[in-house]
Design an enzyme around this catalytic site. Structure first.
Site, PDB file in Angstrom:
ATOM      1  N   TYR A 109      -6.989  61.036 -17.475  1.00 22.15           N
ATOM      2  CA  TYR A 109      -5.918  59.499 -17.495  1.00 22.15           C
ATOM      3  C   TYR A 109      -6.079  59.371 -15.644  1.00 22.15           C
ATOM      4  O   TYR A 109      -6.187  59.785 -14.951  1.00 22.15           O
ATOM      5  CB  TYR A 109      -4.885  59.097 -18.436  1.00 22.15           C
ATOM      6  N   LYS A 152     -22.059  51.940 -42.489  1.00 22.74           N
ATOM      7  CA  LYS A 152     -22.904  51.982 -41.020  1.00 22.74           C
ATOM      8  C   LYS A 152     -22.881  53.481 -40.038  1.00 22.74           C
ATOM      9  O   LYS A 152     -23.793  53.585 -39.863  1.00 22.74           O
ATOM     10  CB  LYS A 152     -23.361  50.283 -40.484  1.00 22.74           C
ATOM     11  N   GLU A 160     -25.510  43.139 -38.178  1.00 20.16           N
ATOM     12  CA  GLU A 160     -25.511  43.172 -39.533  1.00 20.16           C
ATOM     13  C   GLU A 160     -25.234  42.507 -40.323  1.00 20.16           C
ATOM     14  O   GLU A 160     -23.763  41.908 -40.345  1.00 20.16           O
ATOM     15  CB  GLU A 160     -24.749  44.407 -39.411  1.00 20.16           C
ATOM     16  N   ASP A 161     -25.851  41.877 -41.301  1.00 17.89           N
ATOM     17  CA  ASP A 161     -25.129  40.631 -42.562  1.00 17.89           C
ATOM     18  C   ASP A 161     -24.768  39.912 -41.906  1.00 17.89           C
ATOM     19  O   ASP A 161     -23.287  39.266 -42.927  1.00 17.89           O
ATOM     20  CB  ASP A 161     -23.972  41.736 -43.559  1.00 17.89           C
ATOM     21  N   ASP A 164     -30.323  43.318 -40.859  1.00 15.81           N
ATOM     22  CA  ASP A 164     -31.460  43.308 -41.722  1.00 15.81           C
ATOM     23  C   ASP A 164     -32.505  42.632 -41.800  1.00 15.81           C
ATOM     24  O   ASP A 164     -32.730  42.783 -42.812  1.00 15.81           O
ATOM     25  CB  ASP A 164     -30.165  42.399 -42.695  1.00 15.81           C
ATOM     26  N   GLY A 170     -35.069  35.225 -46.218  1.00 15.27           N
ATOM     27  CA  GLY A 170     -33.385  35.127 -45.511  1.00 15.27           C
ATOM     28  C   GLY A 170     -33.646  35.693 -44.464  1.00 15.27           C
ATOM     29  O   GLY A 170     -34.826  36.342 -44.443  1.00 15.27           O
ATOM     30  N   ALA A 171     -32.524  36.599 -43.724  1.00 11.74           N
ATOM     31  CA  ALA A 171     -32.916  37.623 -42.772  1.00 11.74           C
ATOM     32  C   ALA A 171     -33.974  38.290 -43.413  1.00 11.74           C
ATOM     33  O   ALA A 171     -35.279  38.944 -42.305  1.00 11.74           O
ATOM     34  CB  ALA A 171     -31.307  38.244 -42.519  1.00 11.74           C
ATOM     35  N   ALA A 172     -33.736  39.460 -43.941  1.00 13.44           N
ATOM     36  CA  ALA A 172     -34.266  40.610 -44.486  1.00 13.44           C
ATOM     37  C   ALA A 172     -35.812  39.724 -45.172  1.00 13.44           C
ATOM     38  O   ALA A 172     -37.050  40.724 -44.686  1.00 13.44           O
ATOM     39  CB  ALA A 172     -34.244  41.060 -45.111  1.00 13.44           C
ATOM     40  N   ASN A 219     -28.751  44.615 -53.079  1.00  9.45           N
ATOM     41  CA  ASN A 219     -28.161  45.732 -53.189  1.00  9.45           C
ATOM     42  C   ASN A 219     -26.824  44.541 -53.311  1.00  9.45           C
ATOM     43  O   ASN A 219     -26.839  43.962 -53.272  1.00  9.45           O
ATOM     44  CB  ASN A 219     -27.550  45.974 -52.333  1.00  9.45           C
ATOM     45  N   ASN A 260     -32.530  50.162 -45.647  1.00  5.43           N
ATOM     46  CA  ASN A 260     -32.690  50.392 -43.455  1.00  5.43           C
ATOM     47  C   ASN A 260     -31.986  51.615 -42.873  1.00  5.43           C
ATOM     48  O   ASN A 260     -32.656  51.726 -41.437  1.00  5.43           O
ATOM     49  CB  ASN A 260     -32.715  49.037 -42.900  1.00  5.43           C
TER      50      ASN A 260
HETATM   51  N1  NAD Z   1     -33.178  47.695 -49.221  1.00  2.00           N
HETATM   52  C1  NAD Z   1     -32.468  46.891 -47.736  1.00  2.00           C
HETATM   53  O1  NAD Z   1     -32.349  48.023 -47.021  1.00  2.00           O
HETATM   54  C2  NAD Z   1     -31.794  45.541 -48.013  1.00  2.00           C
HETATM   55  C3  NAD Z   1     -32.227  45.593 -45.729  1.00  2.00           C
HETATM   56  C4  NAD Z   1     -31.394  44.311 -46.079  1.00  2.00           C
HETATM   57  C5  NAD Z   1     -31.208  43.333 -47.419  1.00  2.00           C
HETATM   58  N2  NAD Z   1     -31.160  44.027 -48.631  1.00  2.00           N
HETATM   59  C6  NAD Z   1     -31.151  43.126 -49.755  1.00  2.00           C
HETATM   60  O2  NAD Z   1     -31.107  41.987 -49.741  1.00  2.00           O
HETATM   61  C7  NAD Z   1     -30.915  40.563 -49.981  1.00  2.00           C
HETATM   62  C8  NAD Z   1     -30.737  39.778 -48.932  1.00  2.00           C
HETATM   63  O3  NAD Z   1     -30.384  40.205 -48.026  1.00  2.00           O
HETATM   64  P1  NAD Z   1     -30.461  39.396 -46.277  1.00  2.00           P
HETATM   65  O4  NAD Z   1     -29.727  40.006 -45.478  1.00  2.00           O
HETATM   66  O5  NAD Z   1     -31.674  38.567 -46.232  1.00  2.00           O
HETATM   67  O6  NAD Z   1     -29.309  37.854 -46.832  1.00  2.00           O
HETATM   68  P2  NAD Z   1     -29.721  36.371 -46.444  1.00  2.00           P
HETATM   69  O7  NAD Z   1     -28.857  35.419 -47.050  1.00  2.00           O
HETATM   70  O8  NAD Z   1     -30.285  36.367 -44.975  1.00  2.00           O
HETATM   71  O9  NAD Z   1     -31.197  35.911 -47.214  1.00  2.00           O
HETATM   72  C9  NAD Z   1     -31.459  35.517 -48.721  1.00  2.00           C
HETATM   73  C10 NAD Z   1     -32.003  34.931 -49.337  1.00  2.00           C
HETATM   74  O10 NAD Z   1     -32.580  35.071 -50.660  1.00  2.00           O
HETATM   75  C11 NAD Z   1     -32.562  33.787 -51.385  1.00  2.00           C
HETATM   76  N3  NAD Z   1     -31.694  33.633 -53.229  1.00  2.00           N
HETATM   77  C12 NAD Z   1     -30.955  33.806 -53.276  1.00  2.00           C
HETATM   78  N4  NAD Z   1     -31.170  34.111 -54.685  1.00  2.00           N
HETATM   79  C13 NAD Z   1     -32.310  33.853 -54.809  1.00  2.00           C
HETATM   80  C14 NAD Z   1     -32.992  33.763 -56.023  1.00  2.00           C
HETATM   81  N5  NAD Z   1     -32.067  33.229 -57.121  1.00  2.00           N
HETATM   82  N6  NAD Z   1     -34.304  32.988 -55.977  1.00  2.00           N
HETATM   83  C15 NAD Z   1     -34.505  33.336 -54.841  1.00  2.00           C
HETATM   84  N7  NAD Z   1     -33.656  33.805 -53.840  1.00  2.00           N
HETATM   85  C16 NAD Z   1     -33.170  33.645 -53.801  1.00  2.00           C
HETATM   86  C17 NAD Z   1     -31.633  32.947 -50.709  1.00  2.00           C
HETATM   87  O11 NAD Z   1     -31.425  31.289 -50.820  1.00  2.00           O
HETATM   88  C18 NAD Z   1     -31.707  33.447 -48.701  1.00  2.00           C
HETATM   89  O12 NAD Z   1     -32.486  32.667 -48.290  1.00  2.00           O
HETATM   90  C19 NAD Z   1     -29.145  41.406 -50.162  1.00  2.00           C
HETATM   91  O13 NAD Z   1     -29.045  41.276 -51.724  1.00  2.00           O
HETATM   92  C20 NAD Z   1     -29.736  42.257 -49.233  1.00  2.00           C
HETATM   93  O14 NAD Z   1     -28.152  43.451 -50.016  1.00  2.00           O
HETATM   94  C21 NAD Z   1     -31.700  44.683 -48.931  1.00  2.00           C
HETATM   95  O1  LMR Z   2     -26.507  48.189 -46.321  1.00  2.00           O
HETATM   96  C1  LMR Z   2     -27.540  48.457 -47.064  1.00  2.00           C
HETATM   97  O2  LMR Z   2     -27.193  49.130 -48.221  1.00  2.00           O
HETATM   98  C2  LMR Z   2     -29.084  47.590 -46.738  1.00  2.00           C
HETATM   99  C3  LMR Z   2     -28.710  46.784 -46.044  1.00  2.00           C
HETATM  100  O3  LMR Z   2     -28.247  46.639 -44.834  1.00  2.00           O
HETATM  101  C4  LMR Z   2     -28.418  45.692 -47.157  1.00  2.00           C
HETATM  102  O4  LMR Z   2     -27.378  44.792 -46.823  1.00  2.00           O
HETATM  103  O5  LMR Z   2     -28.067  45.442 -48.242  1.00  2.00           O
HETATM  104 MG    MG Z   3     -27.550  44.832 -44.200  1.00  2.55          MG
END
Ligand code: NAD
Ligand code: LMR
Ligand code: MG
Length: 471
Positions: free
Chosen positions: A114, A169, A211-212, A237, A271-273, A363, A393
């Site tokens: 410091y 995380k 994230e998220d 994601d 979506g994102a993933a 998830n 992830n």
């Molecule tokens: N296993 C992993 O490592 C991992 C990583 C990232 C996200 N995820 C999971 O994937 C899911 C999506 O995450 P994200 O960050 O892409 O979210 P996001 O909000 O960007 O995308 C979700 C998409 O799913 C669609 N959706 C929702 N309900 C639906 C249905 N009944 N039928 C069809 N499409 C539907 C939404 O309209 C949206 O476009 C979450 O459940 C998240 O936990 C898992």
């Molecule tokens: O958080 C996790 O377990 C994985 C992923 O980042 C998610 O959003 O589902």
């Molecule tokens: Mg996530």
């Protein structure tokens, strides 16, 4: 019931007994009759006519705690003070802490860490800002930034409720890759507000893990931050998921003797993933991908206001399949779920091609639970820790950031992501590969080591490494 512990889990009941009116045995019998199994007893306080005890109880069914509480209401002399489960107890006061590397034991130490000595270090960084990497925590620190808008599959639950995931995380970063990560949940969901805030806090960090954050905002936020910062910005994601998904798919295709170019792949949840996974699949050679979201299959003769969906529709579904999930899945080889829990039915899987591969990655609740589908599939995987084949992830982000920080990469590029995916897949040898083992365990220490090694190589070869780490 959302906070109720799940079946087969352990809860802790804090009870107060008026020993003039009742015996401990009465409470114990009530717990047993309600479906609880007492496995430990701790006396917390005791006096002549009052005793407080913590009872650790295994519960057989989700409604057991409620039944115990009801039974106690009818028993004079027994008061239920509190019910907690081990998960909640583990979160008390948060899951992480900050610790100094050296103790400050005397005035000499104080004057070095410091005022006044610290000023010399500040001036050195002022003269050469790159010294921030060697003389501050920046070198090993990643910000885990969320706005709480797409937390797991729980949706837009806001920044306070997002914190436990971001703390988790940060724990994983530290435990698996010795990266100091800090959870930052922002009280804004405005794209410009998020970009400005992340830029403003960036000096203290060597990388940003977004994230998220829900789509489509996440695409612009990441893109702009990548352009405007000189440290890696990585939307976990999207890219963390895509890397692990791609690794798992390589192994599942190998196991079922298929080629990625021929596989008919359905991605549910664009979506994102889902978007990032699709981009990685296309880059890896997939030619037959169909995307499905809430309104059905994305097709190229439709105009989508969401620019990413427009891109998606133009680059997938060449055969122009129309309809919803059921239509998309007819004869498909692979289902990749990144949408919402419980939406995939056995009837859907039975229309898929022989030896279907099902990755139900939503998830915390997957699109279908493995026990509901395992007799119909060649391979099933989820994102959860409590089933085999965890496609999550967490297999990527600790190692990819470890590599990026070690070689001081300015970005995490496509080459580094591909290297990470190949590293994860390679941890399982051909002999070891099996339906319940297509991705390595998170606890397999070779994962981070191998991902780091290949990521440093890829960063160096693609010209984004700013130093060579010592091995
Ligand atoms: N296993 C992993 O490592 C991992 C990583 C990232 C996200 N995820 C999971 O994937 C899911 C999506 O995450 P994200 O960050 O892409 O979210 P996001 O909000 O960007 O995308 C979700 C998409 O799913 C669609 N959706 C929702 N309900 C639906 C249905 N009944 N039928 C069809 N499409 C539907 C939404 O309209 C949206 O476009 C979450 O459940 C998240 O936990 C898992
Ligand atoms: O958080 C996790 O377990 C994985 C992923 O980042 C998610 O959003 O589902
Ligand atoms: Mg996530």
């Amino acid at each position: 019931m959302r906070n109720q512990p799940l079946d087969g889990k352990t809860i802790i009941l804090r009870i107060e007994l008026d020993t003039k009116q009742t015996f401990f045995g009465t409470a114990a019998t009530a717990i047993e009759n309600a479906g609880g199994d007492i496995i430990a007893i701790d006396v917390i306080q005791t006096s002549r006519d009052r005793t407080v005890r913590d009872l650790t109880v295994k519960v057989r069914e989700a409604d057991t705690p409620g039944r115990i509480a009801k039974a106690f209401e009818k028993l004079p002399g027994i008061r239920l003070i509190n019910v907690s489960d081990r998960t909640f107890l583990l979160h008390l006061g948060g899951k992480i802490t900050i610790q100094p590397k050296t103790p400050i034991q005397n005035r000499d130490d104080l004057s070095r860490v410091y005022t006044p000595e610290v000023a010399r270090v500040c001036n050195a960084i002022h003269e050469d800002p790159s010294k921030a990497f060697t003389l501050t925590i920046k070198r090993n620190c990643v910000a885990v930034v969320s706005d709480g808008s797409a937390v797991l599959g729980l949706g837009n639950i806001g920044p306070f409720a997002a914190m436990p995931v971001m703390e988790g995380k940060a724990m994983l970063f530290k435990q698996f890759a010795d990266v100091d990560a800090f959870p930052i949940c922002l009280d804004t969901q405005d794209t410009e507000g998020i970009i400005a805030t992340v830029k403003a806090i960036a000096p203290g960090f060597g990388g940003i893990n977004l994230e998220d954050i829900s789509s489509p905002r996440c695409f612009e936020i990441e893109q702009r931050l990548r352009e405007e910062l000189d440290i890696p910005v990585f939307h976990d994601d999207q890219h963390g998921t895509a890397v692990v998904l791609y690794a798992a798919l390589l192994n599942a295709l190998k196991l079922t003797d298929r080629k990625i170019e021929d596989a008919r792949i359905v991605v549910c949840g664009i979506g994102a993933a889902g978007t990032a996974c699709t981009k990685m699949l296309l880059a890896g050679g997939a030619r037959h991908v169909i995307g499905v979201d809430r309104e059905g299959i994305l097709t190229r003769d439709h105009h989508y206001p969401n620019g990413m969906w427009q891109w998606y529709a133009e680059h997938t579904n060449e055969d122009r399949v129309y309809g919803g999930l059921a239509e998309a899945l007819q004869n498909a080889d692979v289902f990749i779920g990144l949408s919402a829990g419980g939406i995939l039915k056995r009837e859907h899987i039975s229309t898929m091609a022989d030896q279907p591969i099902v990755f139900a990655m939503a998830n915390p609740e997957p699109e279908i639970r493995p026990e509901e589908a395992e007799d119909l599939v060649a391979v099933i995987a989820t994102g959860r820790s409590d089933y085999p084949n965890q496609i999550n992830n967490v297999l990527c982000f600790p190692g990819i950031f470890r590599g990026a920080l070690d070689c001081r990469a300015s970005v995490i590029n496509e080459e580094m992501k591909l290297a990470a995916a190949e590293a994860i897949a390679s941890v399982i040898s051909t002999d070891e590969l099996g339906p319940l083992y297509i991705v390595p365990s998170v606890f397999n220490q070779r994962v981070v080591e191998e991902v780091r090694r290949r990521v440093v190589q890829a960063a160096t070869a693609s010209g984004v490494a700013r130093r060579q780490p010592r091995e």
